[in-house]
Design a protein around this motif. Sequence first.
Motif, PDB file in Angstrom:
ATOM      1  N   LEU A 110      -4.388  -9.393  -4.684  1.00  0.00           N
ATOM      2  CA  LEU A 110      -3.941  -8.603  -5.832  1.00  0.00           C
ATOM      3  C   LEU A 110      -2.416  -8.548  -5.881  1.00  0.00           C
ATOM      4  CD1 LEU A 110      -4.483  -6.767  -8.255  1.00  0.00           C
ATOM      5  CD2 LEU A 110      -4.664  -4.841  -6.659  1.00  0.00           C
ATOM      6  N   LYS A 111      -1.781  -8.444  -4.725  1.00  0.00           N
ATOM      7  CA  LYS A 111      -0.322  -8.433  -4.673  1.00  0.00           C
ATOM      8  C   LYS A 111       0.246  -9.730  -5.250  1.00  0.00           C
ATOM      9  CE  LYS A 111       3.473  -7.987  -1.341  1.00  0.00           C
ATOM     10  NZ  LYS A 111       3.808  -7.771   0.097  1.00  0.00           N
ATOM     11  N   ASP A 112      -0.347 -10.860  -4.911  1.00  0.00           N
ATOM     12  CA  ASP A 112       0.093 -12.151  -5.454  1.00  0.00           C
ATOM     13  C   ASP A 112      -0.115 -12.197  -6.967  1.00  0.00           C
ATOM     14  OD1 ASP A 112       0.786 -12.992  -2.927  1.00  0.00           O
ATOM     15  OD2 ASP A 112      -1.056 -14.141  -2.600  1.00  0.00           O
ATOM     16  N   TYR A 113      -1.237 -11.669  -7.419  1.00  0.00           N
ATOM     17  CA  TYR A 113      -1.513 -11.637  -8.861  1.00  0.00           C
ATOM     18  C   TYR A 113      -0.441 -10.832  -9.599  1.00  0.00           C
ATOM     19  CZ  TYR A 113      -3.690  -9.928 -13.176  1.00  0.00           C
ATOM     20  OH  TYR A 113      -3.933  -9.568 -14.484  1.00  0.00           O
ATOM     21  N   LEU A 114      -0.114  -9.668  -9.058  1.00  0.00           N
ATOM     22  CA  LEU A 114       0.898  -8.828  -9.708  1.00  0.00           C
ATOM     23  C   LEU A 114       2.261  -9.500  -9.704  1.00  0.00           C
ATOM     24  CD1 LEU A 114      -0.084  -5.275  -8.384  1.00  0.00           C
ATOM     25  CD2 LEU A 114      -0.488  -6.227 -10.663  1.00  0.00           C
ATOM     26  N   ALA A 115       2.572 -10.213  -8.627  1.00  0.00           N
ATOM     27  CA  ALA A 115       3.867 -10.893  -8.541  1.00  0.00           C
ATOM     28  C   ALA A 115       4.028 -11.909  -9.670  1.00  0.00           C
ATOM     29  CB  ALA A 115       4.016 -11.564  -7.185  1.00  0.00           C
ATOM     30  N   VAL A 116       2.957 -12.608 -10.003  1.00  0.00           N
ATOM     31  CA  VAL A 116       3.005 -13.569 -11.116  1.00  0.00           C
ATOM     32  C   VAL A 116       3.351 -12.861 -12.422  1.00  0.00           C
ATOM     33  CG1 VAL A 116       1.616 -15.179 -12.487  1.00  0.00           C
ATOM     34  CG2 VAL A 116       1.390 -15.146 -10.004  1.00  0.00           C
ATOM     35  N   HIS A 117       2.939 -11.592 -12.537  1.00  0.00           N
ATOM     36  CA  HIS A 117       3.221 -10.804 -13.738  1.00  0.00           C
ATOM     37  C   HIS A 117       4.523 -10.005 -13.625  1.00  0.00           C
ATOM     38  CE1 HIS A 117      -0.561 -11.443 -15.975  1.00  0.00           C
ATOM     39  NE2 HIS A 117      -1.073 -11.641 -14.774  1.00  0.00           N
ATOM     40  N   GLY A 118       5.326 -10.323 -12.639  1.00  0.00           N
ATOM     41  CA  GLY A 118       6.638  -9.693 -12.507  1.00  0.00           C
ATOM     42  C   GLY A 118       6.637  -8.343 -11.851  1.00  0.00           C
ATOM     43  N   VAL A 119       5.571  -8.000 -11.132  1.00  0.00           N
ATOM     44  CA  VAL A 119       5.473  -6.697 -10.472  1.00  0.00           C
ATOM     45  C   VAL A 119       5.554  -6.896  -8.964  1.00  0.00           C
ATOM     46  CG1 VAL A 119       4.040  -4.658 -10.058  1.00  0.00           C
ATOM     47  CG2 VAL A 119       4.060  -5.747 -12.326  1.00  0.00           C
ATOM     48  N   GLU A 120       6.544  -6.269  -8.353  1.00  0.00           N
ATOM     49  CA  GLU A 120       6.662  -6.310  -6.899  1.00  0.00           C
ATOM     50  C   GLU A 120       5.916  -5.112  -6.319  1.00  0.00           C
ATOM     51  OE1 GLU A 120      10.079  -6.140  -3.374  1.00  0.00           O
ATOM     52  OE2 GLU A 120      10.661  -6.433  -5.471  1.00  0.00           O
ATOM     53  N   ALA A 121       4.945  -5.380  -5.478  1.00  0.00           N
ATOM     54  CA  ALA A 121       4.122  -4.312  -4.912  1.00  0.00           C
ATOM     55  C   ALA A 121       4.031  -4.489  -3.405  1.00  0.00           C
ATOM     56  CB  ALA A 121       2.726  -4.332  -5.530  1.00  0.00           C
ATOM     57  N   ARG A 122       3.710  -3.401  -2.714  1.00  0.00           N
ATOM     58  CA  ARG A 122       3.397  -3.475  -1.294  1.00  0.00           C
ATOM     59  C   ARG A 122       1.922  -3.151  -1.136  1.00  0.00           C
ATOM     60  NH1 ARG A 122       4.283   1.867   2.048  1.00  0.00           N
ATOM     61  NH2 ARG A 122       4.007   3.438   0.427  1.00  0.00           N
ATOM     62  N   ASP A 123       1.298  -3.723  -0.126  1.00  0.00           N
ATOM     63  CA  ASP A 123      -0.110  -3.410   0.121  1.00  0.00           C
ATOM     64  C   ASP A 123      -0.250  -2.699   1.459  1.00  0.00           C
ATOM     65  OD1 ASP A 123      -1.331  -5.828   2.104  1.00  0.00           O
ATOM     66  OD2 ASP A 123       0.450  -6.368   0.939  1.00  0.00           O
ATOM     67  N   VAL A 124      -1.082  -1.666   1.454  1.00  0.00           N
ATOM     68  CA  VAL A 124      -1.274  -0.804   2.617  1.00  0.00           C
ATOM     69  C   VAL A 124      -2.766  -0.636   2.858  1.00  0.00           C
ATOM     70  CG1 VAL A 124      -0.894   1.485   3.596  1.00  0.00           C
ATOM     71  CG2 VAL A 124       0.870   0.459   2.136  1.00  0.00           C
ATOM     72  N   THR A 125      -3.160  -0.725   4.107  1.00  0.00           N
ATOM     73  CA  THR A 125      -4.538  -0.398   4.486  1.00  0.00           C
ATOM     74  C   THR A 125      -4.520   0.916   5.244  1.00  0.00           C
ATOM     75  OG1 THR A 125      -5.196  -2.721   4.621  1.00  0.00           O
ATOM     76  CG2 THR A 125      -6.570  -1.118   5.779  1.00  0.00           C
ATOM     77  N   ASP A 126      -5.317   1.848   4.802  1.00  0.00           N
ATOM     78  CA  ASP A 126      -5.398   3.165   5.417  1.00  0.00           C
ATOM     79  C   ASP A 126      -6.745   3.285   6.113  1.00  0.00           C
ATOM     80  OD1 ASP A 126      -5.849   6.055   5.756  1.00  0.00           O
ATOM     81  OD2 ASP A 126      -4.018   6.274   4.589  1.00  0.00           O
ATOM     82  N   ASP A 127      -6.737   3.608   7.397  1.00  0.00           N
ATOM     83  CA  ASP A 127      -7.991   3.663   8.153  1.00  0.00           C
ATOM     84  C   ASP A 127      -8.630   5.039   8.144  1.00  0.00           C
ATOM     85  OD1 ASP A 127      -6.388   5.139   9.807  1.00  0.00           O
ATOM     86  OD2 ASP A 127      -6.624   3.854  11.569  1.00  0.00           O
ATOM     87  N   GLN A 128      -8.127   5.960   7.298  1.00  0.00           N
ATOM     88  CA  GLN A 128      -8.750   7.284   7.240  1.00  0.00           C
ATOM     89  C   GLN A 128     -10.194   7.211   6.784  1.00  0.00           C
ATOM     90  OE1 GLN A 128      -6.933  11.001   6.176  1.00  0.00           O
ATOM     91  NE2 GLN A 128      -5.044   9.956   5.636  1.00  0.00           N
TER      92      GLN A 128
END
Length: 273
Positions: free
Chosen positions: A199-217
């Motif tokens: 999803l992060k790669d998909y957003l990057a193509v659309h000009g959106v810089e995002a970070r991805d986080v996994t939460d183990d809660q």
Amino acid sequence: MKTLLVPIEDHDGAGAVLAAARTFAAAHDAKIDAVGMRLVPYQAVGAEPIVAVSLPAADENVTEIARRIRERFEQAATGAQGNSDRIRWRGGDPLEDADVAELARVYDMTIIGRPVSSGEGPRMSSLETILFDSGRPILIVPPGPPPPHIGRHVVISWNRSTEAAETMTAAMPLVKAAEQVTILTVAGGTVSGPDAAALKDYLAVHGVEARDVTDDQGTRAKPGAAILDFCKREGADLLIKSAYTQSRLRQMVFGGATSTIISNTHLPVFMAN
């Protein structure tokens, strides 16, 4: 998101919904149409998750109901601080849930309050009717003072599902406008599908810089509670979350992330189906 529909009911939470709508409209150069919605006086309500079945409304003086709702609107719209031209009262008799859902089809988004179990505020039956019958997204806002801004720091709850993908499509204008975008995956709360990195790669193509986080809660708490806790820790001001990856009946019986978030959210939630 340029056209917003805000149903106004005759209860104390109406002001908070309209105030949040004004905050959103100012940030996104949007217009607000407010419409009266008839309050269903009798519901069979469960506490957690909120489950409500509305019973038919008794005969009431529609003119009196309309007058009270219009007063709620006028009180909430007073002092719009330069953006009063963004708000319009549609007029007419108060609408039933199904009528509001049909009207919402010609708006970009409907803004509604977080449902309460007391029966004296926004109703779960209204939320679900608009969500499932309008074909448009909704923005759920919690009670209390409006947030200073909505959509600067967006958290995307990504569980890899078809519903999450459809919600992302609807939310792209908000994601592109955000200053900070975080993709959150809760361990134990996903289905088969592309991971957050995809999803992060998909957003990057659309000009959106995002970070991805996994939460183990999610391994030691309900995924919905883990999502809300993460948003609070990170100072997010908008959560993007798909509705009901599980069946609605299963969520009513066993609970689920969507039900937990709808019942307890402390921040605005963008939701689509």
